[in-house]
Write a protein that holds these residues in place. Structure first.
Motif, PDB file in Angstrom:
ATOM      1  N   GLY A   1       0.790  -1.222   0.000  1.00 54.69           N
ATOM      2  CA  GLY A   1       0.000   0.000   0.000  1.00 54.69           C
ATOM      3  C   GLY A   1       0.823   1.274   0.000  1.00 54.69           C
ATOM      4  O   GLY A   1       0.524   2.219  -0.734  1.00 54.69           O
TER       5      GLY A   1
ATOM      6  N   ALA B   1       2.467   1.977  -3.312  1.00 54.81           N
ATOM      7  CA  ALA B   1       1.410   2.372  -4.241  1.00 54.81           C
ATOM      8  C   ALA B   1       0.972   3.810  -3.989  1.00 54.81           C
ATOM      9  O   ALA B   1       0.694   4.562  -4.927  1.00 54.81           O
ATOM     10  CB  ALA B   1       0.216   1.426  -4.109  1.00 54.81           C
TER      11      ALA B   1
ATOM     12  N   VAL C   1      -6.199   4.657  -2.326  1.00 56.55           N
ATOM     13  CA  VAL C   1      -5.185   3.784  -1.743  1.00 56.55           C
ATOM     14  C   VAL C   1      -4.838   4.220  -0.315  1.00 56.55           C
ATOM     15  O   VAL C   1      -4.573   3.376   0.544  1.00 56.55           O
ATOM     16  CB  VAL C   1      -3.931   3.718  -2.631  1.00 56.55           C
ATOM     17  CG1 VAL C   1      -3.085   4.971  -2.547  1.00 56.55           C
ATOM     18  CG2 VAL C   1      -3.087   2.498  -2.293  1.00 56.55           C
TER      19      VAL C   1
ATOM     20  N   ARG D   1      -8.030  -0.448  -9.680  1.00 56.32           N
ATOM     21  CA  ARG D   1      -8.731  -0.444  -8.395  1.00 56.32           C
ATOM     22  C   ARG D   1      -8.959  -1.831  -7.819  1.00 56.32           C
ATOM     23  O   ARG D   1      -8.785  -2.069  -6.635  1.00 56.32           O
ATOM     24  CB  ARG D   1     -10.064   0.294  -8.543  1.00 56.32           C
ATOM     25  CG  ARG D   1      -9.871   1.758  -8.895  1.00 56.32           C
ATOM     26  CD  ARG D   1     -11.177   2.493  -8.826  1.00 56.32           C
ATOM     27  NE  ARG D   1     -10.985   3.880  -9.195  1.00 56.32           N
ATOM     28  CZ  ARG D   1     -11.817   4.841  -8.883  1.00 56.32           C
ATOM     29  NH1 ARG D   1     -12.895   4.567  -8.182  1.00 56.32           N
ATOM     30  NH2 ARG D   1     -11.596   6.073  -9.251  1.00 56.32           N
TER      31      ARG D   1
ATOM     32  N   ILE E   1      -5.810  -3.092  -6.367  1.00 57.81           N
ATOM     33  CA  ILE E   1      -5.466  -2.426  -5.100  1.00 57.81           C
ATOM     34  C   ILE E   1      -6.113  -3.169  -3.943  1.00 57.81           C
ATOM     35  O   ILE E   1      -5.485  -3.533  -2.958  1.00 57.81           O
ATOM     36  CB  ILE E   1      -5.938  -0.959  -5.103  1.00 57.81           C
ATOM     37  CG1 ILE E   1      -5.048  -0.117  -6.033  1.00 57.81           C
ATOM     38  CG2 ILE E   1      -5.894  -0.377  -3.697  1.00 57.81           C
ATOM     39  CD1 ILE E   1      -5.503   1.317  -6.174  1.00 57.81           C
TER      40      ILE E   1
END
Length: 531
Positions: free
Chosen positions: A349, A352, A375, A519, A522
């Protein structure tokens, strides 16, 4: 630009010194000088010590701000209920590049810190004291102070005291990581969250607080609650230690009564007269815009009411000629590299999120901004420790505090100002630190888009919409070094390599910044748990 701070920067005081008494006399207060300056200290019974902490509204000074009296009582109750001796731990791990207050205390007034810890140990009936440190200077000063008191880790001693040395890492200062290392494990947060007041070092109830908290307790025990409350605000009495850096002429640690205007503190350090923003609380803290920083005073309540945070006491202004979002991106890369590499919200995370901010600054438009917000929301309250939460809060604050700059980057060609590197980062990763000093590079004349590398190191490589890899500009973290080498060996086209990172501290990504994860990916990646 080298903005790294020394272990012991200049120390100044506003008003009468409490924690920094004697600093004008000697560089380090040994036990004899400590007693001359502060005088002797008598033991205090457990409930009386908790009452004292309540009367001075003492909260933890390491960032969380938990009431010390509640923690003390919780440890005492758990020890009585279980019939075991509790443990006292001083957290002197101060590994954030912008924080030096606890390091200054341990280096210059170690006995004031030990006074508070020993008061608590005596009140609780503890027979074990652990002091966690991460620097050569703090380790040496702590060992010398214990020796001056005749304390050591000898069997049969009424109190066994020892130093726990850990690497300089953001996550080693987390309480559960310090407890885990004190038990002989790695200095990383465990996956299961357990209150140290219930089960800490050796499974015993453990009172763990940072160096300044114990020093404040020792001062209050000497001068009494009434005199202590004469300094500072009624609801937050006493003084606080602040580390001032960033765009200042004189980086320093400052002891200041609560209630002093923040603008006066900034003026003392030689900050710009009209800073465009002030980061409060350090790299897990929050930004104040120019208006809020002018109106705020030094207190947890005042800073929080204006969107800031007292946190670990770091205060970092930036001037009007610097790109604030570019400065935030440098910190975002560093926070991502500080991951322990063991839970998805952190090791996937945070990189990102850094890539997302880079995409915003590179003109990614509203879509990139919304992806960044997604995120940062996704990583919160899901990690093994508070590092993902604090890092996400920093990023959210960065895009909320500088709306004009954000609009210039999202809708136009950028703000036009350079990134000068005014926010301090470690000049280079120390032994055992987070960064390997290397980065991944792709030979685009050979790459055929097989995508194996993205499966092996997803925090560093993502596949773009065309199926070819997008490689992060940040250095390879140490925890991912072995997998990065494996990705190089697995590349069928021999297009991937690991090379020395000669760029120094990470800066804003160039126009080839990696794209955000789609998405759906993620959500799947951040839910992947421990690796």
């Amino acid at each position: 630009m080298n903005t790294s701070l020394p272990d012991v920067p200049e120390v100044r005081v506003v008003g009468l010194p409490l924690l920094t008494s004697g600093f004008d006399l000697v560089e380090r207060l040994d036990l004899a000088m400590h007693l001359k300056v502060h005088g002797p200290l008598e033991p205090i019974a457990g409930e009386r010590l908790a009452t004292l902490a309540e009367e001075i509204a003492l909260r933890g000074r390491g960032g969380a701000g938990f009431p010390f009296a509640k923690k003390l009582r919780a440890v005492a109750e758990a020890a009585i209920r279980r019939g075991v001796r509790p443990v006292v731990v001083v957290n002197g791990s101060e590994d954030e590049p912008a924080c030096r207050k606890d390091t200054v205390l341990i280096n210059r007034a170690p006995h004031l810190v030990l006074d508070g810890a020993l008061l608590a140990a005596e009140a609780l009936g503890a027979r074990t004291l652990v002091v966690g440190v991460t620097r050569d200077s703090t380790e040496a000063s702590t060992r010398a102070a214990l020796a001056e008191r005749g304390l050591g880790d000898r069997r049969g001693s009424s109190l066994r005291a020892r130093v726990q040395r850990n690497p300089v890492r953001m996550v080693t200062g987390e309480s559960s990581a310090l407890v885990r290392s004190a038990d002989g494990g790695p200095p990383l947060p465990p996956g299961r969250k357990v209150r140290t007041s219930e089960s800490g070092v050796g499974g015993a109830p453990t009172l763990l607080s940072n160096a300044e908290t114990f020093a404040q307790l020792a001062v209050a025990a000497r001068i009494g609650p009434d005199r202590y409350r004469r300094t500072g605000l009624r609801d937050e009495p006493g003084t606080v230690l602040l580390t001032l850096s960033g765009a200042v002429a004189r980086p320093m640690v400052l002891e200041v009564p609560t209630g002093v205007p923040l603008r006066y503190v900034l003026q003392l350090a030689g900050a710009p007269s009209l800073p465009q923003g002030v980061l409060t609380g350090g790299y897990h803290g929050r930004w104040l815009d120019a208006v809020a920083s002018h109106d705020a005073v030094v207190s947890g309540a005042s800073l929080e009411a204006r969107g800031g945070a007292l946190g670990a006491g770091a205060v970092l202004p930036i001037g009007p000629d610097t790109c604030p979002l570019g400065e935030s991106l440098r910190v975002a890369h560093w926070l991502a590299a500080e991951s322990a590499g063991q839970c998805g919200p952190c090791y996937l995370g945070l990189p990102a999120a850094a890539r997302g901010l880079a995409d915003v600054l590179d003109g990614g438009g509203p879509t990139a901004l919304e992806a960044l917000r997604e995120v940062t929301r996704a990583v919160k309250r899901r990690g093994a420790c508070k590092h993902p939460d604090g890092s996400a809060a920093f990023l959210e604050s960065s895009i909320a505090a500088f709306t004009d700059d954000l609009a210039a980057h999202v809708l136009g060609g950028g703000c036009g100002r350079p990134v000068e590197g005014v926010l301090p980062l470690h000049e280079e990763s120390p032994q055992g630190g987070a960064s390997s000093g290397r980065k991944l590079a792709v030979d685009w004349t050979l790459c055929q888009g097989h995508g194996l590398c993205a499966d092996i190191v997803p925090e560093l490589i993502q596949l773009g919409p065309d199926g070819f890899p997008a490689v992060a500009e940040a250095a390879v973290p140490r925890y991912a070094e072995a997998r990065a080498q494996r990705a190089v060996r697995r590349c069928p086209a021999l297009a991937l390599r690991v090379e020395e990172d000669r760029t120094g501290a990470p800066g804003p990504a160039p126009s080839t910044a990696p794209a955000m994860l789609p998405r759906g990916r993620i959500r799947r990646a951040l839910g992947s748990g421990r690796q």
